[in-house]
Design a protein around this motif. Sequence first.
Motif, mmCIF file in Angstrom:
data_model
loop_
_atom_site.group_PDB
_atom_site.id
_atom_site.type_symbol
_atom_site.label_atom_id
_atom_site.label_comp_id
_atom_site.label_asym_id
_atom_site.label_seq_id
_atom_site.Cartn_x
_atom_site.Cartn_y
_atom_site.Cartn_z
ATOM 1 N N VAL A 140 -12.231 22.224 26.206
ATOM 2 C CA VAL A 140 -13.361 23.096 25.862
ATOM 3 C C VAL A 140 -13.633 22.995 24.366
ATOM 4 O O VAL A 140 -12.707 23.058 23.546
ATOM 5 C CB VAL A 140 -13.054 24.575 26.238
ATOM 6 C CG1 VAL A 140 -14.204 25.488 25.813
ATOM 7 C CG2 VAL A 140 -12.799 24.720 27.737
ATOM 8 N N GLU A 141 -14.903 22.808 24.044
ATOM 9 C CA GLU A 141 -15.281 22.794 22.629
ATOM 10 C C GLU A 141 -16.017 24.087 22.297
ATOM 11 O O GLU A 141 -16.895 24.517 23.042
ATOM 12 C CB GLU A 141 -16.198 21.591 22.329
ATOM 13 C CG GLU A 141 -16.557 21.547 20.850
ATOM 14 C CD GLU A 141 -17.343 20.303 20.432
ATOM 15 O OE1 GLU A 141 -17.780 19.542 21.317
ATOM 16 O OE2 GLU A 141 -17.519 20.124 19.220
ATOM 17 N N LEU A 160 -20.705 34.981 28.957
ATOM 18 C CA LEU A 160 -19.388 35.640 28.980
ATOM 19 C C LEU A 160 -18.521 35.141 27.834
ATOM 20 O O LEU A 160 -17.716 35.897 27.275
ATOM 21 C CB LEU A 160 -18.707 35.395 30.335
ATOM 22 C CG LEU A 160 -19.380 36.099 31.522
ATOM 23 C CD1 LEU A 160 -18.801 35.601 32.842
ATOM 24 C CD2 LEU A 160 -19.233 37.617 31.421
ATOM 25 N N SER A 161 -18.689 33.869 27.465
ATOM 26 C CA SER A 161 -17.938 33.305 26.346
ATOM 27 C C SER A 161 -18.301 34.034 25.046
ATOM 28 O O SER A 161 -17.429 34.352 24.227
ATOM 29 C CB SER A 161 -18.241 31.803 26.257
ATOM 30 O OG SER A 161 -17.710 31.232 25.095
ATOM 31 N N ILE A 162 -19.576 34.334 24.870
ATOM 32 C CA ILE A 162 -20.017 35.070 23.670
ATOM 33 C C ILE A 162 -19.410 36.473 23.659
ATOM 34 O O ILE A 162 -18.908 36.943 22.630
ATOM 35 C CB ILE A 162 -21.562 35.127 23.599
ATOM 36 C CG1 ILE A 162 -22.116 33.711 23.398
ATOM 37 C CG2 ILE A 162 -22.034 36.080 22.502
ATOM 38 C CD1 ILE A 162 -23.635 33.602 23.455
ATOM 39 N N CYS A 177 -13.209 32.819 23.500
ATOM 40 C CA CYS A 177 -14.457 32.202 24.002
ATOM 41 C C CYS A 177 -14.196 30.828 24.603
ATOM 42 O O CYS A 177 -15.056 30.278 25.274
ATOM 43 C CB CYS A 177 -15.518 32.158 22.899
ATOM 44 S SG CYS A 177 -15.346 30.795 21.750
ATOM 45 N N ARG A 178 -12.992 30.250 24.365
ATOM 46 C CA ARG A 178 -12.665 28.952 24.967
ATOM 47 C C ARG A 178 -11.910 29.111 26.282
ATOM 48 O O ARG A 178 -11.614 28.111 26.947
ATOM 49 C CB ARG A 178 -11.822 28.107 23.989
ATOM 50 C CG ARG A 178 -12.540 27.751 22.670
ATOM 51 C CD ARG A 178 -11.664 26.827 21.822
ATOM 52 N NE ARG A 178 -10.332 27.390 21.704
ATOM 53 C CZ ARG A 178 -9.698 27.677 20.554
ATOM 54 N NH1 ARG A 178 -10.282 27.411 19.390
ATOM 55 N NH2 ARG A 178 -8.494 28.185 20.560
ATOM 56 N N GLY A 181 -18.107 28.641 23.800
ATOM 57 C CA GLY A 181 -17.424 27.482 24.352
ATOM 58 C C GLY A 181 -18.333 26.686 25.276
ATOM 59 O O GLY A 181 -19.294 27.218 25.824
ATOM 60 N N SER A 182 -18.009 25.403 25.451
ATOM 61 C CA SER A 182 -18.622 24.591 26.507
ATOM 62 C C SER A 182 -17.561 23.640 27.037
ATOM 63 O O SER A 182 -16.727 23.136 26.279
ATOM 64 C CB SER A 182 -19.771 23.702 26.047
ATOM 65 O OG SER A 182 -20.393 24.178 24.931
#
Length: 333
Positions: free
Chosen positions: A169-170, A149-151, A161-162, A184-185
């Motif tokens: 979040v990076e 979903l971030s992509i 994406c963050r 993001g992660s």
Amino acid sequence: VKKADVIHAILAERIHNAPQPIIATAFAPTNIALCKYWGKRDQELNLPETSSLSISLAEKGTTTAIRVIDNSLDNILFNGKPIDPTSTFGRRLLAFLDLFRTKHSVHFYIDFTSNIPLAAGLASSASGFASIVLALNQLYDWQLSLQELSILARLGSGSACRSLWNGFVEWEKGCQTNGMDSHGSLLPMTWPELCVGLLIVNTHEKSISSREAMERTKASSSFYSLWPDKVRVDLALIKEAIRAYDFSLLGKTAESNAMNMHAMMLSAWPPISYFQPETIAAMRDIWKLRQEGLEIYFTQDAGPNLKLLFLQQDLLRVKSRFAGIEVLQPFLS
Ligand code: DP6
């Protein structure tokens, strides 16, 4: 690589899922970058030149309700008012929705409710695109991961994406041409004492979009070549600061990163400035408070407002200096 190729790679056959006969509703927080995203290596896919790191503002963000309607046009509301399809956000949103229409006859009713000022540099488009992909995921029962979903959210707006997570979040810049490694992660650390103050000095719409401003900066600022190294150093420092709960290091690195971004803009041609007189006055106040021993820092995005960073122990002092400031504690809500 086109956006449609990325959608196809992620959704495959699921793009043909029938919509659920419901209104799907989702919330996403807005995020403030402590180490900024400024400049792209791919404009179509919003792939960044550098990684970046943000903090989400928990309850500040956008709730999106969506359902499919039997109509020849979309019906889109933002805080109860029809969205202008010719505005920057309107055009981007319609182009984004087109990516998910399997048939031209598919149209949506969308109701965005945001509790952040639109286009005041407080990233309402980030939470808007993040919440819309979350809502579409429910509507079509795609069952995608937050990473996927971030992509998808990045295709709408990079910083979106963050906004799929709360906390730190990076966004890893990635190196693949299709951007499958650029998302993001969540960083697992929390910092309950950390406060973010929203200092709204001016609520007028920004003069130039961040999209256009970052392109111009990359194309014409002679300082842009220094930016990737600056970000590499700052990212490492911010992660170290978070790990060690070193607030001085966090604050000074975030403020310096923002000032470098704005310095690049001042040196672009034609020059870009998001500074209003009130912005500069507030910066001077903050620098003075620091000289007086108060640990307070700021960051600034593509708008005139400042986001103040300080610790809970100084909350009363900060509030007494900045009347009207809205204070958030991202890890306490
Ligand atoms: C200053 O994500 O709005 O807030 O990818 O073109 O939609 P596009 O840009 P956008 O840029 C955000 C810029 C920033 C810094 C940041 O959030 O990292």
